[in-house]
Structures are given as C-alpha cells and as structure tokens.
Design a protein around this motif. Structure first.
Motif, PDB file in Angstrom:
ATOM      1  N   GLY A 170     -41.373 -49.460  52.114  1.00 36.69           N
ATOM      2  CA  GLY A 170     -41.804 -49.887  53.434  1.00 36.69           C
ATOM      3  C   GLY A 170     -41.329 -51.295  53.736  1.00 36.69           C
ATOM      4  N   ASP A 171     -41.489 -51.705  54.992  1.00 38.80           N
ATOM      5  CA  ASP A 171     -41.193 -53.098  55.328  1.00 38.80           C
ATOM      6  C   ASP A 171     -42.160 -54.029  54.616  1.00 38.80           C
ATOM      7  OD1 ASP A 171     -39.050 -53.101  57.621  1.00 38.80           O
ATOM      8  OD2 ASP A 171     -40.416 -51.451  58.068  1.00 38.80           O
ATOM      9  N   ILE A 172     -43.415 -53.628  54.580  1.00 40.43           N
ATOM     10  CA  ILE A 172     -44.439 -54.368  53.839  1.00 40.43           C
ATOM     11  C   ILE A 172     -45.379 -53.347  53.200  1.00 40.43           C
ATOM     12  CG2 ILE A 172     -46.365 -55.998  53.980  1.00 40.43           C
ATOM     13  CD1 ILE A 172     -45.063 -57.254  56.419  1.00 40.43           C
ATOM     14  N   SER A 173     -45.741 -53.588  51.963  1.00 39.31           N
ATOM     15  CA  SER A 173     -46.821 -52.840  51.325  1.00 39.31           C
ATOM     16  C   SER A 173     -47.960 -53.811  51.049  1.00 39.31           C
ATOM     17  CB  SER A 173     -46.365 -52.202  50.011  1.00 39.31           C
ATOM     18  OG  SER A 173     -45.657 -51.009  50.237  1.00 39.31           O
ATOM     19  N   THR A 174     -49.171 -53.285  51.106  1.00 40.69           N
ATOM     20  CA  THR A 174     -50.342 -54.119  50.832  1.00 40.69           C
ATOM     21  C   THR A 174     -51.181 -53.451  49.757  1.00 40.69           C
ATOM     22  OG1 THR A 174     -51.844 -53.047  52.414  1.00 40.69           O
ATOM     23  CG2 THR A 174     -50.367 -54.772  53.274  1.00 40.69           C
ATOM     24  N   THR A 175     -51.970 -54.261  49.069  1.00 42.71           N
ATOM     25  CA  THR A 175     -52.892 -53.679  48.096  1.00 42.71           C
ATOM     26  C   THR A 175     -54.165 -54.492  48.037  1.00 42.71           C
ATOM     27  OG1 THR A 175     -53.000 -52.626  45.916  1.00 42.71           O
ATOM     28  CG2 THR A 175     -52.217 -54.905  45.971  1.00 42.71           C
ATOM     29  N   SER A 176     -55.140 -53.930  47.355  1.00 43.67           N
ATOM     30  CA  SER A 176     -56.436 -54.574  47.161  1.00 43.67           C
ATOM     31  C   SER A 176     -56.660 -54.841  45.681  1.00 43.67           C
ATOM     32  CB  SER A 176     -57.555 -53.677  47.692  1.00 43.67           C
ATOM     33  OG  SER A 176     -58.829 -54.176  47.311  1.00 43.67           O
ATOM     34  N   PHE A 177     -57.222 -56.006  45.400  1.00 39.83           N
ATOM     35  CA  PHE A 177     -57.653 -56.324  44.035  1.00 39.83           C
ATOM     36  C   PHE A 177     -59.171 -56.490  43.996  1.00 39.83           C
ATOM     37  CE2 PHE A 177     -53.301 -58.582  43.549  1.00 39.83           C
ATOM     38  CZ  PHE A 177     -52.687 -57.397  43.188  1.00 39.83           C
ATOM     39  N   HIS A 178     -59.864 -55.713  44.837  1.00 40.55           N
ATOM     40  CA  HIS A 178     -61.320 -55.733  44.853  1.00 40.55           C
ATOM     41  C   HIS A 178     -61.871 -55.245  43.518  1.00 40.55           C
ATOM     42  CE1 HIS A 178     -65.402 -54.235  45.978  1.00 40.55           C
ATOM     43  NE2 HIS A 178     -65.398 -55.363  46.676  1.00 40.55           N
ATOM     44  N   SER A 179     -63.089 -55.625  43.203  1.00 37.34           N
ATOM     45  CA  SER A 179     -63.652 -55.334  41.875  1.00 37.34           C
ATOM     46  C   SER A 179     -63.785 -53.849  41.584  1.00 37.34           C
ATOM     47  CB  SER A 179     -65.005 -56.021  41.719  1.00 37.34           C
ATOM     48  OG  SER A 179     -65.905 -55.602  42.725  1.00 37.34           O
ATOM     49  N   THR A 180     -63.740 -52.995  42.614  1.00 37.08           N
ATOM     50  CA  THR A 180     -63.802 -51.549  42.364  1.00 37.08           C
ATOM     51  C   THR A 180     -62.462 -50.975  41.951  1.00 37.08           C
ATOM     52  OG1 THR A 180     -63.416 -51.158  44.722  1.00 37.08           O
ATOM     53  CG2 THR A 180     -65.713 -51.180  43.977  1.00 37.08           C
ATOM     54  N   LYS A 181     -61.388 -51.758  42.067  1.00 39.94           N
ATOM     55  CA  LYS A 181     -60.056 -51.256  41.738  1.00 39.94           C
ATOM     56  C   LYS A 181     -59.799 -51.366  40.237  1.00 39.94           C
ATOM     57  CE  LYS A 181     -59.209 -50.520  46.081  1.00 39.94           C
ATOM     58  NZ  LYS A 181     -60.529 -50.837  46.648  1.00 39.94           N
ATOM     59  N   LEU A 182     -58.852 -50.563  39.748  1.00 37.61           N
ATOM     60  CA  LEU A 182     -58.624 -50.558  38.295  1.00 37.61           C
ATOM     61  C   LEU A 182     -58.017 -51.860  37.794  1.00 37.61           C
ATOM     62  CD1 LEU A 182     -55.361 -49.884  37.666  1.00 37.61           C
ATOM     63  CD2 LEU A 182     -56.073 -47.627  38.409  1.00 37.61           C
ATOM     64  N   PHE A 183     -57.241 -52.555  38.654  1.00 37.79           N
ATOM     65  CA  PHE A 183     -56.896 -53.950  38.387  1.00 37.79           C
ATOM     66  C   PHE A 183     -57.552 -54.770  39.479  1.00 37.79           C
ATOM     67  CE2 PHE A 183     -54.466 -57.735  39.423  1.00 37.79           C
ATOM     68  CZ  PHE A 183     -54.527 -58.406  38.204  1.00 37.79           C
ATOM     69  N   HIS A 184     -58.354 -55.746  39.081  1.00 40.33           N
ATOM     70  CA  HIS A 184     -59.068 -56.515  40.098  1.00 40.33           C
ATOM     71  C   HIS A 184     -59.084 -58.008  39.759  1.00 40.33           C
ATOM     72  CE1 HIS A 184     -62.895 -57.660  38.089  1.00 40.33           C
ATOM     73  NE2 HIS A 184     -62.668 -56.595  37.343  1.00 40.33           N
ATOM     74  N   THR A 185     -59.353 -58.783  40.799  1.00 39.24           N
ATOM     75  CA  THR A 185     -59.541 -60.225  40.655  1.00 39.24           C
ATOM     76  C   THR A 185     -60.882 -60.611  41.282  1.00 39.24           C
ATOM     77  OG1 THR A 185     -58.386 -60.753  42.728  1.00 39.24           O
ATOM     78  CG2 THR A 185     -57.043 -60.628  40.741  1.00 39.24           C
ATOM     79  N   ILE A 186     -61.847 -59.742  41.166  1.00 40.07           N
ATOM     80  CA  ILE A 186     -63.176 -59.813  41.788  1.00 40.07           C
ATOM     81  C   ILE A 186     -63.030 -59.524  43.281  1.00 40.07           C
ATOM     82  CG2 ILE A 186     -65.314 -61.117  42.140  1.00 40.07           C
ATOM     83  CD1 ILE A 186     -64.478 -62.855  39.715  1.00 40.07           C
ATOM     84  N   GLU A 187     -62.437 -60.450  44.022  1.00 38.78           N
ATOM     85  CA  GLU A 187     -61.994 -60.232  45.396  1.00 38.78           C
ATOM     86  C   GLU A 187     -60.526 -60.626  45.447  1.00 38.78           C
ATOM     87  OE1 GLU A 187     -63.302 -58.995  48.095  1.00 38.78           O
ATOM     88  OE2 GLU A 187     -65.485 -59.102  47.884  1.00 38.78           O
ATOM     89  N   GLY A 188     -59.741 -59.905  46.208  1.00 41.04           N
ATOM     90  CA  GLY A 188     -58.336 -60.278  46.306  1.00 41.04           C
ATOM     91  C   GLY A 188     -57.484 -59.155  46.839  1.00 41.04           C
ATOM     92  N   GLY A 189     -56.230 -59.473  47.064  1.00 46.67           N
ATOM     93  CA  GLY A 189     -55.270 -58.495  47.542  1.00 46.67           C
ATOM     94  C   GLY A 189     -53.886 -59.091  47.473  1.00 46.67           C
ATOM     95  N   ALA A 190     -52.902 -58.358  47.967  1.00 47.70           N
ATOM     96  CA  ALA A 190     -51.521 -58.844  47.925  1.00 47.70           C
ATOM     97  C   ALA A 190     -50.693 -58.174  48.997  1.00 47.70           C
ATOM     98  CB  ALA A 190     -50.893 -58.602  46.547  1.00 47.70           C
TER      99      ALA A 190
END
Length: 391
Positions: A170-190
């Motif tokens: 894609g032109d841009i992909s986004t993701t979440s690093f919320h604590s429910t995700k298998l890789f997390h930073t407590i809160e976060g994204g990219a």
C-alpha cells in the motif's frame, strides 16, 4: 477465570533497567533515545527501510489519511474495529462500504470497482485478524483508477506476504501496538511507507509540524510516543519469536480439538508466516453463538464478539446493508488467545463448546466445570508421567 486476552509482559527486571535509564536521563518524551532505538530495532526485525513509531493505531490512520491529502470518498470494509471507519469520518471524508468475502472476512475485491465514483480518493482495507487481503487485486484496481491504498494492519505484526513484511504494501500501512496485540508497547502504533518523502512528511506531522526550533513545515498534531512505552517495546521485541511460535501452537491445538464442532474457521489466503493473532469461530446461527457465549461465561470463560456490530450500522455513517458482513458479524466469536493460555484451559474451552453443541443443559455444564478441570489436570499429569518414563 479465563479472559479473552492477556497482555504479554516481559520479566520485570528487564523493564526496570530501561526505567532506571529514563530516570537518569530525565528525557521522557519528544522522540527520546529509546523511541529512536525501538524504531531502528523494529525496522531491522521487520526488514523495512521506513517506519515511524506513533502514539496509537488510530493516530496512525489519521496521519495516513492526512499525509495523502485524501478527500471525498474512501472505500473501506464494514468488518473491522471501529477506528477504521471513525478515522475516515474524523478526517472529513466519507466511508463507502464494500461487503466482505464470506471465507477470508476481508474486503471483497470483486465488489470494489462498482463502488468507485468520481469522488473516490482511496481504498482503506483491513487485514482482518492478521489475514492478508488480496493485495494484488486491490493494487490493480487502485492503479486502474488512480487511487491511494491504505492498509489497516493493526493485527498484523509478524505476518508476511510474498516473502515481505505485510507492512510494506500500500501507499501507507498502519498498525497498533496496543497492549492487546501480540507485540505491544502498552499504547502505541506505527506508520509504514516505501516513499521517503511521504515518511518525512509524516515525521513532521507527528510533531506538530515542527521543522526547527521556531519553524513549521507542515500542519501537524501531537502523535509522538514516550520513552516508557518504547521501553516496553524494547523489552518485548526479543520475545516476539517465542510469542509467535506459541500462538501458532495454540491455534493448531484449537483446530484439532474443535474438528467436531459445527463452526467455520477463517480461510487464510496468501499468508506466509501468519501470526495467529486471534482465533475466531463462525457459528451457524447468532442464537447458537449467544448460547455458547453465555454458557462459557457461566464457567468464567470470556469470549468476545469481535467484530460486532457491522461498521455500516454506526450512528454517524450512512447505513447500508452489507449482507455478508451483517451475517458474519452476528455469528462470529473470538476464543481466548494469549501467550500464557495453557493447554488445560484450552482443552476445557473446547470440551465445553462440544458439550454445549451436544445440547447439555446449563446445570450440566456448570456442574461439569470442576470435573472437567480435574480430568484435564489428571490427563496432563498422566501425559507428563509417560514422557518422563520414556514410553
């Protein structure tokens, strides 16, 4: 109690080392050294050239829409987390829903072109539960009509497509690093892009548009993340291969134990190194799903209707019928899935589901809860004894 999810937490001492360094530097936010280190390590792990660590996955979507200067209509899926749609509306665009594939649960490319109008500016598709969309088909449609493509890859850490990270597409992909995700930073994204100029633009936008101490080059917002969240990411990243391996093992065991349950599993297409982020099951009817959910809760086992309701039913969008999505959203349920889920707990969940399917009463299910636990513990003890004796 067995919850639907639990966050992975690294050894406490590992996190405390980073916290001590933050205390010593007294640099808490504004793109500190741990944020920069996390970005470098993530790019190395994922095999990517460009990414930006941001405050959360929703803000990542907002940055993507704004950076691409999208206006008018954005074609999207009705089967996703609410932020996929609410972000489009928040940014002043109109979501145009396209129904999903009945097997993959992703947006159906065969239905996209019929929804394109002169006002369409982009396609925003979700890789549902980490299962890659038909990326090639979507890109071909976008190229034919001069549209931008954004992927909501919130569930996708560790998933690959055609020997590349799913985040490269894609032109841009986004993701979440919320604590429910298998890789997390407590809160976060990219946000991820292969276009250096676009990355530079989003880097400026992430920090209010600052290009110097007293200079602004872009309309910006506060999408930065802090050192404490980056520290959690740096602690979790060394464990990610172990986490992915455990998820795959648990998913395989679920499928083995539920082979006699009358449900549909998600079809995984074009997935290499799929991350097994969730374990959804699709029941034959909404009533049966509700019955199973209620009876599992009697045994203190908590599942989730995810995603429900269909996003096309939100109060701030134009309501349209999406027959496939509406049906799936009413019948889907995600079973517990997390790193510390034991085989004993997993087997208990499966045995209860099978008992419910076989029409045992509420009372029978409740009474059997303790007995099932005892049976499962004894079974695992026997298995371990056999292993120890070399049989």
């Amino acid at each position: 109690m067995i919850p639907v999810t639990k966050p992975f937490l690294p050894p406490e001492k590992e996190f405390k080392v980073y916290v001590k360094s933050i205390w010593e530097r007294q640099w808490l936010t504004n793109n500190g050294p741990l944020v920069n280190t996390l970005e470098l390590k993530l790019k190395e792990y994922l095999g990517l050239d460009h990414m930006l660590y941001v405050s959360n996955g929703t803000m990542a979507l907002q940055l993507a829409i704004k950076a691409l200067n999208l206006t008018g209509e954005i074609i999207t899926t009705p089967f996703s987390f609410v932020a996929t749609t609410s972000t489009i509306v928040w940014q002043g665009c109109k979501p145009v829903f396209v129904d999903i594939d009945a097997h993959t649960f992703n947006i159906d490319p065969a239905k996209i072109e019929a929804a394109i109008t002169p006002n369409t500016s982009a396609i925003l598709a979700t890789h549902v539960y980490g299962n890659p969309c038909d990326i090639d088909a979507i890109q071909q449609i976008a190229d034919r009509h001069g549209l931008k493509v954004i992927y909501d890859a919130a569930h996708c850490f560790g998933t690959r497509y055609k020997n590349r990270s799913i985040f490269e597409y894609g032109d841009i992909s986004t993701t979440s690093f919320h604590s429910t995700k298998l890789f997390h930073t407590i809160e976060g994204g990219a946000v991820f892009t292969r276009q250096p100029d676009l990355l530079k633009k989003m880097a400026l936008m992430r920090n209010f548009g600052y290009s110097g101490v007293d200079e602004f080059a872009e309309l910006g917002i506060n999408a930065k993340n802090c050192e404490f969240h980056a520290a959690m990411g740096l602690c979790n990243l060394p464990h990610i291969d172990e986490i992915l391996k455990k998820r795959k093992y648990l998913s395989s065991h679920y499928k083995l134990r539920l082979n006699r349950l009358d449900v549909q599993f998600q079809q995984l297409d074009n997935a290499e190194d799929y991350n097994y982020a969730y374990f959804p099951i699709l029941f034959k009817s909404e009533d049966l799903m509700k019955e199973c959910k209620a009876k599992l809760e009697l045994a203190q086992i908590y599942c989730r209707r995810y995603f429900y309701p269909s996003l096309s039913a939100l109060p701030y969008v134009e309501n349209v019928e999406m027959p496939v999505c509406d049906s799936i959203a009413s019948r889907i349920m995600c079973l517990p899935m997390y790193h510390t889920l034991t085989l004993s707990d997993l087997d208990l969940i499966c045995r209860l589901l099978l008992r419910i399917q076989n029409n045992e009463s509420n009372e029978a299910v409740s009474k059997n809860f303790g007995a099932l636990i005892v049976d499962q513990i004894e079974s695992e003890i026997n298995i371990q004894t056999v292993k120890e004796n070399g049989a």
